[in-house]
Scaffold this motif. Structure first.
Motif, PDB file in Angstrom:
ATOM      1  N   GLN A   1      73.768  52.712 -46.997  1.00 52.36           N
ATOM      2  CA  GLN A   1      74.341  52.696 -45.652  1.00 52.36           C
ATOM      3  C   GLN A   1      75.791  53.158 -45.673  1.00 52.36           C
ATOM      4  O   GLN A   1      76.247  53.840 -44.748  1.00 52.36           O
ATOM      5  CB  GLN A   1      74.206  51.299 -45.043  1.00 52.36           C
ATOM      6  CG  GLN A   1      72.760  50.944 -44.720  1.00 52.36           C
ATOM      7  CD  GLN A   1      72.609  49.619 -43.999  1.00 52.36           C
ATOM      8  OE1 GLN A   1      73.518  49.154 -43.347  1.00 52.36           O
ATOM      9  NE2 GLN A   1      71.428  49.021 -44.117  1.00 52.36           N
ATOM     10  N   LEU A   2      76.530  52.798 -46.729  1.00 48.09           N
ATOM     11  CA  LEU A   2      77.884  53.323 -46.855  1.00 48.09           C
ATOM     12  C   LEU A   2      77.856  54.827 -47.081  1.00 48.09           C
ATOM     13  O   LEU A   2      78.660  55.574 -46.492  1.00 48.09           O
ATOM     14  CB  LEU A   2      78.615  52.620 -47.993  1.00 48.09           C
ATOM     15  CG  LEU A   2      80.029  53.118 -48.306  1.00 48.09           C
ATOM     16  CD1 LEU A   2      80.919  53.090 -47.072  1.00 48.09           C
ATOM     17  CD2 LEU A   2      80.646  52.312 -49.444  1.00 48.09           C
ATOM     18  N   ALA A   3      76.935  55.290 -47.924  1.00 46.90           N
ATOM     19  CA  ALA A   3      76.802  56.727 -48.154  1.00 46.90           C
ATOM     20  C   ALA A   3      76.468  57.457 -46.853  1.00 46.90           C
ATOM     21  O   ALA A   3      77.014  58.529 -46.564  1.00 46.90           O
ATOM     22  CB  ALA A   3      75.721  56.990 -49.201  1.00 46.90           C
ATOM     23  N   ASN A   4      75.593  56.880 -46.061  1.00 45.31           N
ATOM     24  CA  ASN A   4      75.225  57.490 -44.787  1.00 45.31           C
ATOM     25  C   ASN A   4      76.433  57.590 -43.858  1.00 45.31           C
ATOM     26  O   ASN A   4      76.633  58.604 -43.169  1.00 45.31           O
ATOM     27  CB  ASN A   4      74.120  56.675 -44.125  1.00 45.31           C
ATOM     28  CG  ASN A   4      73.657  57.266 -42.812  1.00 45.31           C
ATOM     29  OD1 ASN A   4      73.135  58.376 -42.776  1.00 45.31           O
ATOM     30  ND2 ASN A   4      73.863  56.537 -41.719  1.00 45.31           N
ATOM     31  N   ALA A   5      77.254  56.542 -43.841  1.00 48.90           N
ATOM     32  CA  ALA A   5      78.448  56.567 -42.995  1.00 48.90           C
ATOM     33  C   ALA A   5      79.434  57.628 -43.467  1.00 48.90           C
ATOM     34  O   ALA A   5      80.079  58.307 -42.649  1.00 48.90           O
ATOM     35  CB  ALA A   5      79.109  55.188 -42.993  1.00 48.90           C
ATOM     36  N   LEU A   6      79.571  57.780 -44.789  1.00 50.41           N
ATOM     37  CA  LEU A   6      80.458  58.818 -45.316  1.00 50.41           C
ATOM     38  C   LEU A   6      79.963  60.212 -44.946  1.00 50.41           C
ATOM     39  O   LEU A   6      80.754  61.097 -44.585  1.00 50.41           O
ATOM     40  CB  LEU A   6      80.580  58.673 -46.834  1.00 50.41           C
ATOM     41  CG  LEU A   6      81.340  57.439 -47.329  1.00 50.41           C
ATOM     42  CD1 LEU A   6      81.112  57.226 -48.824  1.00 50.41           C
ATOM     43  CD2 LEU A   6      82.834  57.559 -47.044  1.00 50.41           C
ATOM     44  N   GLU A   7      78.663  60.419 -45.022  1.00 45.40           N
ATOM     45  CA  GLU A   7      78.104  61.714 -44.633  1.00 45.40           C
ATOM     46  C   GLU A   7      78.280  61.970 -43.145  1.00 45.40           C
ATOM     47  O   GLU A   7      78.613  63.085 -42.726  1.00 45.40           O
ATOM     48  CB  GLU A   7      76.634  61.785 -45.029  1.00 45.40           C
ATOM     49  CG  GLU A   7      76.422  61.827 -46.529  1.00 45.40           C
ATOM     50  CD  GLU A   7      74.970  62.098 -46.918  1.00 45.40           C
ATOM     51  OE1 GLU A   7      74.206  62.570 -46.064  1.00 45.40           O
ATOM     52  OE2 GLU A   7      74.627  61.824 -48.071  1.00 45.40           O
ATOM     53  N   SER A   8      78.083  60.928 -42.336  1.00 43.29           N
ATOM     54  CA  SER A   8      78.265  61.077 -40.887  1.00 43.29           C
ATOM     55  C   SER A   8      79.708  61.428 -40.553  1.00 43.29           C
ATOM     56  O   SER A   8      79.975  62.139 -39.574  1.00 43.29           O
ATOM     57  CB  SER A   8      77.858  59.787 -40.167  1.00 43.29           C
ATOM     58  OG  SER A   8      76.482  59.518 -40.370  1.00 43.29           O
TER      59      SER A   8
END
Length: 763
Positions: free
Chosen positions: A721-728
């Motif tokens: 979920q942190l990775a997803n936020a960084l990508e977003s």
């Protein structure tokens, strides 16, 4: 049109490749080969294996006798000490054990590194039993004949009765009893079912996927009565707890993925695991429910070593510590084991969590005297101290007092009216060093029994006539001695030998203190230099962190055993060998000091003490010109991974490179007891302050996220979920998922080399 479409397609491919997080390669500033080898030499397991005579654990077999193992360079020495006669004699031949064990398993066994665990001496002192190579063994000390035990693993994982005649163990959802004499087993309970079982902790704290994958048996969660006739334990109900899943993608080459499901409670869930206390008579096998509402799962249950039930000396009364959800209310109860009826003795409430012991998950600091008076720990005056109450819960006397803290009640000598306990902060200097004290039960006659500015590890004899004192500091090799009850030196047992490390050019980390963000509170830490240190050079800095808030990251004792802090110590030395100065320190909000110091982190987990780390590093840079704090990296694992990511996203102008391993980046997704204790209960929007993903847009430096795909403690979804936020947020980051690794991945050589390579590339 076709040509323009082709160009558009190529541009899309290029843009997509730019967005893909790729693990860094060692392409610039390569680390010299000899520095890599030195770093590998200081892997925690390897470094500790080169320290001798440092870890002495006394095993008391009588009031006046104990044995211990002493690991030397060439062999393991075993000694039997008779206190009354003042003698110390060898009594086990490690070379003969190594030879016999090697013959039994078909491989060479070195006497200097005996691969034995859980070694026990029989009451008649004629045999020893131990675990080695995945099996249990018995050795006859007259002939050194070794026999492999055929008892099933689940029985070997059980808990032996005080009279050494039987073992209570978990069998599926029920408790069973194994008779050592008859070699037969019978069920103590029969109505346990999956998700409503006896004698083991819930899935939330037990790591059930790892148990299944690694074929290990759960440790029983119970306590025997002194006469070996009864067991106090719990029936755990997790039927209404929500499930969570892990997918094992690499279950084997060419095999389909495997799905694991288990019950896992998170903060604010309507249902958390409930522990129903019961008393079991092991002779009649009658199960008596304790007539009180079930205990919700709390932080004290995050260990299989300590149970919130215990017995008086007669076995006629059991005591329970009942902690409300959110841990702001604590109740002391007594129960009749025959009827299950309960009496509430006292309770304490607070605006933040109430502690029964500053050591996370340790046995409650509570002792009930024979006349019914209660001695217990409380922080009600702002410091952790001992208080005496009457049998009805009315305060009679504050026993200890002052700007220091009691750590652990070790024993109460009612005959002589003495309490033996460890405490820290009273003797000046480093406030984390533990010392042994004795005080009368009325609060008079406080006496220090362990002199010397050091951290003291204590083992009291059963009759309290003497004790073993192992004292050390991070820069003082362990000295182990035997003392009388008043602290008089009786016998020297061992002094640690770290000459192997010194020959490699190693010197201990430097102890330091700095001032916290408030400009007045002293903080303590360690500074690590590489063995090839050159004071004329400028060194990047790596801050190795763990915010707790239940513990500290800085080692206070000599780092000679595989404790959590010692392994962090050697990880720091390992990193420093690659050309860094590495620092640990413990900021506001961490454990073992005043209540006000600790409460800085309450409802404020995202703080992590980071302002103190920045302030402290700047103070160190003003003292040491070789520190280059324009290049600061940060590393942590678990809560330390959370702290490392928070640092990179909250203070991007200061922290330039971060490695965050297995981080619990959002307490809303971690175990219910953790967030509800430290962030607050009931759960509200206040939890948003600690959600690391909310700060993803702040990333400017280089951040590597690492997780194991089989982590059944901190679920890998938090990393994703942190990775997803960084990508977003269109931020570049690096990600490594380690197949088939659970939460205990951080001392894997591949993990360590990846971290070293990342800092080598970017810092």
């Amino acid at each position: 049109m076709a040509v323009r479409s082709q160009y558009f397609f190529i541009i899309c491919i290029i843009l997509s490749l730019l967005a893909v997080p790729v693990l860094a390669k060692d392409t610039h500033n390569p680390v010299p080969e000899h520095e890599k080898k030195m770093a590998e030499f200081f892997y925690p397991d390897n470094a500790i294996a080169h320290i001798y005579h440092a870890t002495i654990t006394p095993h008391w077999i009588r009031n006046d006798a104990f044995w211990y193992a002493d690991n030397g360079r060439d062999t393991t020495l075993f000694f039997l000490v008779n206190v009354s006669q003042g003698t110390r004699q060898p009594f086990i031949d490690a070379k003969r054990i190594a030879k016999a064990l090697g013959s039994a398993v078909g491989k060479e066994v070195l006497p200097s590194h005996l691969p034995v665990q859980d070694l026990e001496l029989s009451p008649d002192e004629k045999t020893i039993s131990f675990h080695a190579f995945g099996s249990a063994w018995v050795c006859d000390l007259s002939s050194y004949t070794i026999t492999k035990m055929t008892v099933p693993d689940e029985i070997l994982a059980g808990i032996m009765s005080p009279d050494h005649t039987k073992i209570a163990y978990v069998n599926g959802s029920n408790l069973w009893l194994y008779s050592i004499r008859s070699k037969t087993a019978v069920p103590l309970t029969t109505d346990g079912i999956p998700d409503y079982f006896y004698g083991k902790r819930s899935d939330t704290v037990r790591y059930p996927v790892s148990e299944t994958r690694l074929h290990t048996s759960p440790s029983p969660y119970l306590v025997w009565s002194p006469d070996s006739s009864k067991i106090a334990t719990y029936r755990v109900d997790q039927r209404n707890v929500s499930p969570i899943w892990l997918v094992q993608d690499a279950s084997g080459t060419g095999r389909r993925p495997v799905l694991y499901s288990y019950k896992y409670a998170t903060p604010g869930d309507p249902a958390v695991p409930e522990y129903h206390p019961v008393i079991i008579d092991t002779n009649s096998r009658i199960v008596t429910p304790v007539q009180y509402r079930p205990q919700p799962e709390v932080s004290l249950m995050d260990t299989d070593q300590n149970v919130l039930e215990w017995w008086d000396k007669t076995g006629n009364i059991s005591y329970l510590l009942y902690v409300e959800r959110g841990e702001k209310t604590l109740r002391l109860l007594s129960a009749d084991p025959q009827t299950g009826t309960v009496r509430e003795i006292m309770n304490e409430t607070g605006s933040t969590y109430i502690e029964s012991n500053l050591e996370y998950g340790a046995s409650p600091n509570v002792y009930v005297l024979q006349n019914g008076d209660v001695i217990r720990f409380s922080e009600q005056d702002g410091w952790g101290h001992l208080y005496r109450y009457d049998a009805n819960g009315t305060l009679k006397k504050q026993i200890t007092k002052g700007p220091w803290v009691v750590r652990k009640i070790l024993a109460v000598d009612e005959k002589n009216g003495h309490i033996y306990f460890t405490a820290s902060g009273r003797e000046g200097g480093n406030p984390y060093y533990q010392y042994l004290y004795r005080v009368q039960t009325d609060g008079n006659g406080l006496k220090l029994l362990t002199p010397g500015q050091a951290d003291h590890s204590i083992s009291l004899s059963p009759d309290l006539s003497c004790f073993v004192d192992a004292y050390s500091r991070a820069d003082l090799p362990t000295v182990t001695v035997l003392r009388s009850r008043d602290g008089t030196l009786l016998m020297h047992l061992a002094t640690a030998d770290d000459s192997d490390l010194q020959r490699m050019g190693w010197t201990p980390a430097e102890r330091f203190s700095v001032t916290a963000r408030d400009g007045k509170t002293e903080l303590y830490g360690l500074l690590f230099r590489p063995t090839h240190f050159d004071s004329t050079k400028k060194y990047p800095v790596i801050d190795v962190v763990y915010p707790g808030p239940y513990t500290i990251v800085t080692e206070t004792a000599y780092p000679a055993s595989l404790t959590w802090n010692a392994k962090i110590y050697w990880t720091c030395q390992m990193l420093s060998e690659l050309g860094y100065v590495v620092v640990t320190m413990d900021g506001l909000g961490t454990a073992y000091r005043s209540k006000a110091f600790h409460d800085v982190s309450y409802g404020n987990l995202s703080d992590c003490g980071l302002p103190d780390h920045i302030t402290g590093l700047r103070q160190l840079a003003s003292r040491y010109p070789f520190l280059d704090i324009s290049r600061v990296g940060i590393y942590g694992k678990s809560a330390g991974g959370f702290m490392a990511a928070q640092a990179m996203l909250t203070y991007p102008e200061f922290f330039k490179v971060g490695v965050a391993g297995s981080g619990n980046y959002d307490s809303r997704l971690y175990a219910s007891f953790w967030g509800e204790k430290y962030e607050g209960y009931p759960v509200t929007d206040r939890y948003l302050e600690q959600v690391t993903a909310e700060k993803a847009a702040n990333l400017t430096g280089h951040l590597l996220l690492i997780t194991g795909d089989m982590d059944d403690n901190v679920h890998p979804s938090m990393t994703m979920q942190l990775a997803n936020a960084l990508e977003s947020a269109k931020k570049q980051y690096d990600l490594m998922v380690m197949p088939n690794k659970n939460h205990d991945l951080n001392y894997d050589p591949y993990y360590l080399k990846t971290m070293m390579r990342y800092f080598g590339t970017y810092l």
